[in-house]
Design a protein around this motif. Structure first.
Motif, PDB file in Angstrom:
ATOM      1  N   UNK B 268       0.837  -1.198   0.000  1.00 43.77           N
ATOM      2  CA  UNK B 268       0.000   0.000   0.000  1.00 43.77           C
ATOM      3  C   UNK B 268       0.870   1.246   0.000  1.00 43.77           C
ATOM      4  N   UNK B 269       2.173   1.038  -0.234  1.00 45.29           N
ATOM      5  CA  UNK B 269       3.087   2.177  -0.092  1.00 45.29           C
ATOM      6  C   UNK B 269       2.881   3.190  -1.208  1.00 45.29           C
ATOM      7  N   UNK B 271      -0.115   4.107  -3.005  1.00 44.46           N
ATOM      8  CA  UNK B 271      -1.538   4.025  -3.257  1.00 44.46           C
ATOM      9  C   UNK B 271      -2.036   5.133  -4.168  1.00 44.46           C
ATOM     10  N   UNK B 272      -1.162   5.971  -4.586  1.00 53.15           N
ATOM     11  CA  UNK B 272      -1.594   7.164  -5.339  1.00 53.15           C
ATOM     12  C   UNK B 272      -1.412   6.960  -6.824  1.00 53.15           C
ATOM     13  N   UNK B 273      -1.961   5.906  -7.353  1.00 48.95           N
ATOM     14  CA  UNK B 273      -1.776   5.642  -8.782  1.00 48.95           C
ATOM     15  C   UNK B 273      -2.711   6.529  -9.589  1.00 48.95           C
TER      16      UNK B 273
END
Lengths: 285, 273, 263
Positions: B268-269, B271-273
């Protein structure tokens, strides 16, 4: 302990194991510094003095800047801009980060700003801020707006990402525990929430300062009269390369002071309850 | 996770306005353009030095149509290719050296710390001093700045290898070569790729900075050109061009590769896709 | 305060409160779901004596946790109420909580974790915190962090923390289910010893029948939305889980426990 040491059982005897027992850590460090020093000196001997002065000449040049007070004037200008930019970036980035961590709508809404912000180079903000604030001349006293705005806008997405991750990963079991024991909101904030996100706040501060001062210096390319970036560009334009070396040495000293005097000790001490502080993760952010 | 929208409002509107990521993305961009336009309209003193979104769109359109971008984009691409290529090898090698041997860890870790902390403008200016006008300066600056970042990631990756897996391999008498290939490289690859991603974006930024200072071609050089003629819309058209390209590279190409190749790693490192 | 089976070192200051009684009256709870209402249970009436040790048993999904959350005040019941009675007649009860996972703050030392919940306790001193850690056998670990302890030790800190606020009622939510059997067994014995020392009312939720019979005076079984089993445990303490009486009672309790399956 390195992975190699872990693996050493695969080889009957490794030289490294023996060497390691002989050499203390600080000795290895001295060797590292020594090798750098010798390489630099050797290279310096091959080049003209202004292209690459020897280490000792560089220290002398740097001392010249410090002794006549020039260093202080320009560094204080740079730090003044950095201070305000850092403050604004922490406020802006912190607010976005908290909102993004608290609800999914804000997360979806602000994510594009953060992603786009991460892709815009500091140079671009510096150039735009320079043109918008009347060619850098709009100022409050000695504080010019352009570098502050450029650094704030470059830094805030890095702060937002860190704070967001921190808020999102708050341990809800602990909040439930505090609720069961009827702990006041204030105490929960200070004793549960803040320590929970302290590592991320720390890395936000660290990232904020590291990127902030790089951008501040870039923005001073256009500043026109003061600041380390201005002096560096000026030295380059008028071919006074020795002066550029002097500034580099002064800066190196400040970097070492901040890294080893402030950040590393905090990192080691403040989070000693954590068995693993993974600052390398943050490097990829 | 709950939205903080007022209930009545939320009930009156379709849910997708608040929950669908693509819809919210559009809202977000529209909000940005709206705020920009409104500020531009209602603050006359700003109009002298500022530009409206429309002007930037027109300038960007002109830039694209004129095909001027091809020459400078290709120049920057060349600079980045050389600079990033060098950083890729140097950073990986340095990271392995520092992560693998205790001695080099102690000897070189200070250089990594300082390398990351050094202001990029210093690197750009010193490259310009040594290599003068031309393609070498941006390539060298990009390589010097990106190398310690990649090295630090590789170093961190090696340090975070799961010791239990090594113990397990040892218990099963797995050969050293096989352990390196199947455990160590597999463990480090995600960190290496994350470092590579960051280093590539950084290479573009630093190459542009160096082009601004000393080059005859490239996106940074064109930003300087537009600044000389004090054309803010012109500067911003290049910034938009650069940023859109970098976003495409990051999220359209690299993030997709990362998602496929490291599918086993439910991290989840990023998560900003 | 009586001390007939004195093992742990106790102090007068550790128990100033008397135990409270719990009265669950006409309790009902339903949740709103996508399909409508879901009745967890209704018309539940239970009276729990002061100083007694009661285990609530139930399969997963039976509503044990919901019941515990209502007793602890985290959830509101749909109908009915939970009332407490205390020796001073005020009904103003202090509840001590022990959770399934210890829920300790990793950045605070064990002592600080105990201090954390004593926010409104003017009598709290570091000495009180230390006494409670002594009570659970952690005299050497005052300043250690939870990360430096074993799972069993962490749960001991959790128990010490719950006792430190001097509760009239101790609410325990499957506190030993995450521990290995040997550690859990050890902690059960210590819990019984602490309970007989300190005279707290204990409301203990579990799904482990042997554990329940070992610990409790009384077993309550929750299922199909009602209390379908309510057994006094007629065994002398200390109880041996391999004694004939224990095994016989256990069989009876298990039969009762499964009596709703046949419907």
């Amino acid at each position: 302990m390195s992975i190699r040491t872990q693996l050493s059982r695969y080889n009957v005897q490794l030289l490294n194991g023996d060497v390691k027992s002989l050499l203390s850590d600080s000795f290895a460090r001295m060797i590292g510094i020594g090798v750098g020093f010798v390489l630099w000196s050797l290279l310096a001997a091959q080049f003209p003095r202004e292209l690459l002065p020897t280490p000792i000449e560089t220290v002398g040049l740097a001392w010249g800047l410090v002794a006549d007070g020039t260093a202080w004037i320009h560094i204080s200008t740079t730090f003044q801009s950095l201070f305000w930019a850092f403050l604004f970036a922490m406020l802006l980035g912190g607010t976005l980060g908290v909102l993004m961590g608290l609800n999914s709508y804000s997360q979806n809404f602000f994510t594009p700003y953060v992603n786009i912000g991460l892709s815009i180079p500091g140079l671009a903000w510096a150039a735009v801020a320079f043109l918008v604030f009347s060619y850098g001349s709009i100022a409050l006293g000695t504080l010019r707006f352009a570098p502050v705005v450029a650094a704030t806008l470059t830094v805030f997405p890095y702060v937002a990402i860190n704070i967001w991750k921190g808020v999102e990963n708050i341990d809800h079991d602990l909040l439930r525990m505090a609720n069961a024991f009827s702990i006041s909101r204030r105490r929960v904030l200070w004793r549960v929430v803040l320590p929970n996100i302290a590592p991320q706040i720390f890395s936000a501060v660290r990232f904020g300062l590291a990127i902030g001062w790089k951008v501040t210096i870039i923005a001073e390319l256009f500043a026109g009269s003061a600041g380390v970036g201005y002096k560096l560009e000026h030295a380059y334009q008028v071919y006074q390369y020795e002066e550029a070396w002097a500034w580099a040495a002064v800066f190196l000293f400040i970097i070492i002071l901040i890294e080893y005097g402030v950040f590393k000790p905090i990192e080691r001490r403040a989070f000693d309850w954590r068995s693993d502080v993974e600052l390398s993760d943050i490097g990829g952010a | 996770m709950s939205t903080s929208q007022p209930r009545r409002l939320a009930n009156a509107l379709p849910d997708s306005l608040f929950t669908n990521r693509s819809v919210v993305f559009v809202e977000s961009i529209v909000a940005l353009v709206l705020v920009w336009s409104v500020v531009y309209r209602i603050l006359p003193p700003i109009q002298e030095s500022f530009v409206s979104p429309t002007e930037v769109v027109i300038a960007t359109q002109e830039l694209l149509v004129s095909m001027v971008w091809v020459e400078h984009f290709l120049a920057s691409l060349t600079h980045v290719a050389y600079g990033f290529g060098i950083a890729l090898f140097a950073g990986t090698a340095l990271g392995i050296l520092v992560g693998w041997w205790d001695f080099w860890e102690k000897a070189f870790q200070d250089y990594l710390t300082i390398g990351i902390a050094v202001p990029s403008l210093f690197v750009a200016i010193f490259s310009a001093m040594w290599f003068g006008l031309g393609a070498t300066t941006p390539a060298a600056a990009a390589a010097i700045v990106a190398t310690p970042y990649l090295a630090t990631n590789v170093y961190g990756g090696i340090n975070n290898i799961d010791n239990d897996l090594l113990k397990m391999s040892n218990a099963f008498d797995v050969s050293r070569f096989r352990v390196i290939r199947r455990v160590i490289i597999q463990s480090v690859l995600p960190d290496w790729f994350a470092g590579l991603r960051y280093a590539l974006a950084l290479s573009w930024k630093i190459a542009s900075l160096a082009e601004y200072i000393a080059a005859e071609q490239g996106i940074g050089f064109m930003i300087r050109f537009e600044m000389r003629v004090l054309d803010l819309a012109g500067v911003m058209s290049w910034v938009v061009f650069f940023t859109v390209f970098l976003l495409f590279l990051e999220y359209g190409v690299l993030a997709q590769i990362e998602k496929r190749v490291f599918a086993w790693r439910q991290n989840d490192s990023v998560g900003w896709s | 305060m009586s001390s007939e089976t004195s093992q742990a070192p106790t102090d007068e200051s550790l128990t100033s409160n008397n135990a409270g009684s719990i009265h669950i009256e006409n309790l009902a709870k339903e949740f709103d779901t996508a399909e409508g209402h879901e009745q967890v249970f209704e018309d539940i009436n239970i009276d729990i004596e002061p100083e007694s040790f009661v285990c609530l048993l139930g399969k997963s999904g039976s509503g044990k946790s919901t019941m515990l959350n209502i007793v602890s005040g985290i959830l509101e019941p749909t109908e009915g109420q939970v009332r407490f009675e205390t020796a001073d007649g005020s009904g103003d009860v202090t509840l001590g909580h022990v959770f399934q996972s210890p829920r300790l703050m990793p950045w605070d030392s064990n002592l600080q974790n105990i201090e954390f919940v004593n926010e409104d306790n003017p009598d709290y001193t570091e000495e009180v915190g230390k006494q409670h850690l002594d009570l659970v056998g952690l005299s050497d670990h005052y300043h250690k962090y939870p990360g430096q302890l074993s799972g069993g030790q962490r749960q001991r800190v959790g128990i010490a923390r719950a006792l430190s606020i001097d509760p009239e009622v101790l609410l325990m939510d499957e506190p030993f289910s995450n521990l290995d059997e040997i550690t859990a067994e050890e902690l059960r014995k210590e819990l019984i010893s602490l309970w007989s020392e300190l005279n707290k009312t204990v409301f203990f939720v579990t799904h482990d029948m042997t554990e329940a019979i070992q610990l409790a005076d009384r077993l309550l079984m929750l299922g199909d939305g009602e209390i379908y089993g309510d057994l006094e445990v007629p065994l002398e303490r200390p109880r041996r889980i391999d004694s004939d009486e224990f095994l016989k009672f256990r069989q009876k309790a298990i039969d009762t426990f499964h009596s709703i399956d046949e419907d």
